[in-house]
Write an enzyme that holds these catalytic residues in place. Structure first.
Site, mmCIF file in Angstrom:
data_model
loop_
_atom_site.group_PDB
_atom_site.id
_atom_site.type_symbol
_atom_site.label_atom_id
_atom_site.label_comp_id
_atom_site.label_asym_id
_atom_site.label_seq_id
_atom_site.Cartn_x
_atom_site.Cartn_y
_atom_site.Cartn_z
ATOM 1 N N SER A 44 -17.491 10.598 75.335
ATOM 2 C CA SER A 44 -18.269 11.620 74.646
ATOM 3 C C SER A 44 -18.944 11.017 73.413
ATOM 4 O O SER A 44 -19.754 10.102 73.534
ATOM 5 C CB SER A 44 -17.369 12.804 74.297
ATOM 6 O OG SER A 44 -18.127 13.957 74.024
ATOM 7 N N ASP A 196 -17.743 16.033 80.344
ATOM 8 C CA ASP A 196 -17.190 15.257 79.238
ATOM 9 C C ASP A 196 -15.827 14.664 79.611
ATOM 10 O O ASP A 196 -14.905 15.383 79.994
ATOM 11 C CB ASP A 196 -17.035 16.211 78.044
ATOM 12 C CG ASP A 196 -16.711 15.519 76.743
ATOM 13 O OD1 ASP A 196 -15.980 14.514 76.765
ATOM 14 O OD2 ASP A 196 -17.170 16.001 75.696
#
Length: 307
Positions: A44, A196
């Site tokens: 991320s 993510d």
């Protein structure tokens, strides 16, 4: 020469800034350049940082841009963009129910399972794809040979390290690693859809076990050993933080059991109080940079024990 991996965790806008400040302190104390890590693993916001380092852009340039000083135009242009403090209203479609099913089967934890019931996000990841375009070499990746950006298969919860056994364009990999459920839509790559990587693990530090490194520097903005108190909305963030801390604990335990020395540097109570409950709150970025002290980082480094 000691083989060292650098693992950079998820953490949104403020986690990115905090990570940059921590890396600057580590580099100063060790006389080490983060770009020299033998393996770079990013998830991320950590994938953003790993992409910068893997492309040859150093922490000094990143810190300069964060502080509003003259810096590499690619960094300055990227940091001038932001997806907003809050996500747009999501679409009433639930693409992640496979994650919920995986949690019920014990393949991922409860927090990942809860992410599966979040509606499809409407956020625009164009700023991340643009970053990839700006940083990528002629092969569509970065020059560092072992730069891995982690995403999670939205159907099974399987973590995939793009840049390792899975190849795609750099911007696509960053967008996939950053695809926060409910904020950004899943990213399709070779017939699979990814969200993510922090949905399943904030760091995926255990992925470096197969590389033979002797040391791992783990920088997880979303974990805090021993916990931290919070009031109001911060209590919700602390609940998620406790779950993520358990994930990082388990990965660090695996590494140490394999004889790997681990240096784990994470935010404490004072830094979390400055960050607040919303890690996308751009207004707090300057204060977060000031909150990272060399003394805190030095203590964490000194606590890196031989397994």
């Amino acid at each position: 020469m000691t083989q060292r991996a650098l693992v950079l965790g998820c953490g949104g806008t403020l986690g990115f800034a905090w990570t940059a400040a921590v890396l600057a302190a580590v580099e100063e104390q060790w006389g080490w350049d983060s770009r020299e890590a033998d393996v770079l693993v990013g998830t991320s916001a950590g994938a953003e940082m790993a992409a910068f380092l893997g492309s040859g852009i150093g922490v000094g340039e990143i810190m300069a841009a964060l502080l509003g000083e003259p810096a590499d135009e690619r960094v300055r242009r990227h940091l001038a963009q932001h997806p907003g403090m809050l996500p747009p209203l999501p679409t009433p479609v639930w693409p992640g129910l496979g994650l919920t099913a995986a949690a019920l089967r014990g393949r991922v934890d409860v927090l990942a399972g809860l992410a599966g019931v979040v509606p499809r996000g409407r956020g625009d990841a164009g700023w991340l794809r643009d970053l990839g375009t700006a940083l990528a070499n002629a092969d569509g990746w970065v020059d560092h040979p072992r730069t891995w950006l982690v995403g999670a298969d939205i159907r099974t919860g399987e973590r995939v390290a793009f840049g390792n056994s899975h190849r795609t364009q750099l911007g696509t990999a960053i967008a996939a690693s950053w695809a926060i459920p409910g904020w950004f839509p899943p990213v399709a790559i070779d017939g699979r859809r990814y969200v993510d990587g922090g949905t399943v693990s904030p760091t995926s530090a255990d992925l470096v076990l197969a590389t033979g490194v002797e040391e791992v520097v783990v920088i997880p903005p979303m974990s805090t050993s021993g916990g931290a108190s919070g009031r109001g909305f911060a209590r919700v963030e602390r609940l998620a933080r406790r779950a993520m801390t358990r994930r990082v604990d388990a990965e660090v335990k695996q590494l140490r059991a394999a004889g790997v020395r681990v240096f784990r540097i994470e935010p404490g109570q004072a830094e979390l109080d400055v960050m607040g409950p919303n890690f996308m709150d751009l207004r707090r970025r300057a204060a977060v940079l000031r909150a990272v002290t060399p003394a805190r980082v030095r203590t964490a480094i000194e606590e890196g024990a031989t397994p």
